[in-house]
Design an enzyme around this catalytic site. Structure first.
Site, PDB file in Angstrom:
ATOM      1  N   GLU A 251       0.806  -1.230   0.000  1.00  0.00           N
ATOM      2  CA  GLU A 251       0.000   0.000   0.000  1.00  0.00           C
ATOM      3  C   GLU A 251       0.844   1.288   0.000  1.00  0.00           C
ATOM      4  O   GLU A 251       0.630   2.176   0.822  1.00  0.00           O
ATOM      5  CB  GLU A 251      -0.968  -0.031   1.189  1.00  0.00           C
ATOM      6  CG  GLU A 251      -1.885  -1.242   1.128  1.00  0.00           C
ATOM      7  CD  GLU A 251      -2.736  -1.448   2.382  1.00  0.00           C
ATOM      8  OE1 GLU A 251      -2.766  -0.577   3.255  1.00  0.00           O
ATOM      9  OE2 GLU A 251      -3.374  -2.513   2.467  1.00  0.00           O
TER      10      GLU A 251
ATOM     11  N   GLU B 191      -6.615 -10.508  -1.229  1.00  0.00           N
ATOM     12  CA  GLU B 191      -7.353 -10.281   0.024  1.00  0.00           C
ATOM     13  C   GLU B 191      -8.853 -10.210  -0.266  1.00  0.00           C
ATOM     14  O   GLU B 191      -9.554  -9.299   0.187  1.00  0.00           O
ATOM     15  CB  GLU B 191      -6.871  -8.980   0.691  1.00  0.00           C
ATOM     16  CG  GLU B 191      -5.374  -8.956   0.932  1.00  0.00           C
ATOM     17  CD  GLU B 191      -4.894  -7.766   1.769  1.00  0.00           C
ATOM     18  OE1 GLU B 191      -5.726  -7.052   2.361  1.00  0.00           O
ATOM     19  OE2 GLU B 191      -3.671  -7.573   1.829  1.00  0.00           O
TER      20      GLU B 191
HETATM   21  O1  9MR Z   1      -7.315  -8.145   8.639  1.00  0.00           O
HETATM   22  C1  9MR Z   1      -6.367  -7.329   9.271  1.00  0.00           C
HETATM   23  C2  9MR Z   1      -6.938  -6.834  10.610  1.00  0.00           C
HETATM   24  O2  9MR Z   1      -7.089  -7.914  11.512  1.00  0.00           O
HETATM   25  C3  9MR Z   1      -6.033  -5.770  11.193  1.00  0.00           C
HETATM   26  O3  9MR Z   1      -6.645  -5.225  12.341  1.00  0.00           O
HETATM   27  C4  9MR Z   1      -5.817  -4.700  10.162  1.00  0.00           C
HETATM   28  C5  9MR Z   1      -4.945  -3.603  10.698  1.00  0.00           C
HETATM   29  O4  9MR Z   1      -4.656  -2.708   9.728  1.00  0.00           O
HETATM   30  O5  9MR Z   1      -5.206  -5.258   9.008  1.00  0.00           O
HETATM   31  C6  9MR Z   1      -6.061  -6.148   8.374  1.00  0.00           C
HETATM   32  O6  9MR Z   1      -5.482  -6.639   7.182  1.00  0.00           O
HETATM   33  C7  9MR Z   1      -5.174  -5.663   6.177  1.00  0.00           C
HETATM   34  C8  9MR Z   1      -3.999  -6.188   5.389  1.00  0.00           C
HETATM   35  O7  9MR Z   1      -2.941  -6.477   6.269  1.00  0.00           O
HETATM   36  C9  9MR Z   1      -3.549  -5.188   4.348  1.00  0.00           C
HETATM   37  N1  9MR Z   1      -4.642  -4.822   3.490  1.00  0.00           N
HETATM   38  C10 9MR Z   1      -5.869  -4.399   4.139  1.00  0.00           C
HETATM   39  C11 9MR Z   1      -6.299  -5.462   5.159  1.00  0.00           C
HETATM   40  C12 9MR Z   1      -7.623  -5.061   5.791  1.00  0.00           C
HETATM   41  O8  9MR Z   1      -7.433  -3.894   6.529  1.00  0.00           O
END
Ligand code: 9MR
Length: 392
Positions: free
Chosen positions: A161, A266
């Site tokens: 990102e 994702e």
């Molecule tokens: O699913 C993840 C969640 O449990 C965390 O709290 C969050 C914190 O930012 O990150 C989520 O996963 C993210 C992923 O690592 C990167 N792309 C977006 C995902 C959803 O936020």
């Protein structure tokens, strides 16, 4: 080029269809079997699966998926919470789980602006460190983490990102302190740490024009500099309508033209009404809870369930169309109960974004995805037969 080599049992299953098949003695087909000649099918797994807290969910993961991504356990704050202190307990288990089950193991992620502790960027007085200090910390982290799993983790989301919604490089502390070349450096360190690993750029909302343009410019620049980059991860945190499957189709073609593997990394489909027009995975968004934004606490109404199934079928027909360049489709979670969307962008909601319900049972969307796989294979078989008949 993928070769179509279905096992003998598959044509029977295809002809009988999924629903009919369960009345026979044939084993019910699973996601990983349905797409075995197309791409691997992954799930992001959380600490509960990694520590095998729920036997039924672990069994579901083993049965349906042949790839895993770590939802949180490999992020900087998890493995490297304090200076000089690494904690690999959960990450080691995660990798062990994948190895024991012969899965394609993804590393997520090495460099991100989020879930990275503040100390990484600061000195003892709380000021930003200089470029060389931060490059040294980055190198140490990447060498320690990617180096530990060399030959075990198959591919890494190296930078996550890095492009903002205007298509510019996000002005994260990484960029502020090191400069734009922090990205190239991260890939160079990752390649040195594990020369065999696939190295990806991963981002959300790459269907949006400005962001897509920015990501393409970034990737082209890395390629021109000779930086190893194997693939691009389209996250696909989607809603029932956005982005259109047509736009997803165009986006995949655009990245394919850069000579990269494309991965859906994702995938989920948010079915809840949105308090904002712009719903993506920008983690800084957060809204007040209200019953208006959480209408399905007692279950998903049938019409929405059907809409979700159609949406998944449409998305998977696009993915299958691009099966030559798509190497993996990963869902962001296993069951609806696991999903991050129950907490984002409003805490405590009840969402239904995945293929398996809270009890681990396949939803109509699950069957719709299997049917799409089967119908496309029947079509492929028919056209193969037709073209070989035309030979004689
Ligand atoms: O699913 C993840 C969640 O449990 C965390 O709290 C969050 C914190 O930012 O990150 C989520 O996963 C993210 C992923 O690592 C990167 N792309 C977006 C995902 C959803 O936020």
């Amino acid at each position: 080029m993928k070769i179509f080599s279905a096992p003998l049992i598959l044509p029977l299953v295809l002809l009988t269809g999924y629903a009919a098949k369960s009345q026979t003695n044939l084993p019910p087909i699973t996601l990983k079997e349905a797409f075995q000649n197309d791409f691997v099918i992954g799930a992001a797994i959380n600490a509960s699966v990694i520590w095998e807290k729920n036997a039924a969910e672990v069994a579901l993961v083993k049965r349906q998926f042949n790839s895993i991504s770590p939802e949180n356990v490999l992020k900087w704050e998890s493995v490297h919470p304090e200076p000089g202190i690494y904690d690999f307990q959960a990450a080691d288990r995660y990798v062990q789980f994948g190895l024991a089950n012969k899965m394609f193991i993804v590393g997520h992620n090495l460099i991100w602006h989020h879930q990275t502790p503040d100390w990484v960027f600061r000195d003892n007085s709380g000021n930003f460190v200089d470029r060389n200090t931060l490059l040294g910390r980055m190198r140490d982290h990447i060498f320690t983490v990617a180096g530990r799993y060399r030959g075990k983790i198959n591919g890494w989301d190296v930078v996550n990102e890095a492009v903002d919604e205007n298509g510019e490089l996000r002005d994260s502390p990484w960029r502020k302190i090191i400069g734009d070349d922090y990205i190239a450096k991260a890939y160079e360190f990752a390649h040195e740490a594990d020369p065999q690993a696939q190295l990806y750029y991963n981002d959300f909302d790459l269907e949006s024009r400005r962001k897509q343009k920015g990501a393409i410019a970034l990737i082209k620049q890395l390629q021109a500099q000779g930086v190893k980059i194997t693939g691009v991860g389209l996250q696909e945190h989607d809603t029932l309508k956005q982005p259109s499957s047509r736009r997803v189709d165009q986006t995949i073609s655009t990245f394919e033209k850069l000579g990269l593997k494309v991965m859906i990394t994702e995938l989920d489909v948010n079915v809840l009404p949105s308090p904002t027009k712009r719903l993506d995975a920008e983690v800084s968004r957060n809204f007040q809870s209200s019953p208006k934004w959480d209408p399905y606490t007692n279950g998903l109404p049938d019409p929405v369930q059907r809409q979700l199934a159609r949406r998944y079928a449409d998305l998977f027909s696009v993915f299958l169309k691009h099966r030559e360049c798509i190497s993996r489709v990963t869902f962001w979670g296993v069951t609806d109960g696991d999903s991050w969307l129950n907490t984002y962008p409003i805490r405590g909601r009840t969402d239904y974004p995945l293929l398996f319900d809270r009890a681990g049972k396949g939803k109509p969307a699950f069957e719709a995805v299997l049917k799409i796989a089967q119908s496309q294979k029947v079509a492929a078989n028919t056209s193969r037969e037709e073209s070989s008949a035309a030979h004689y």
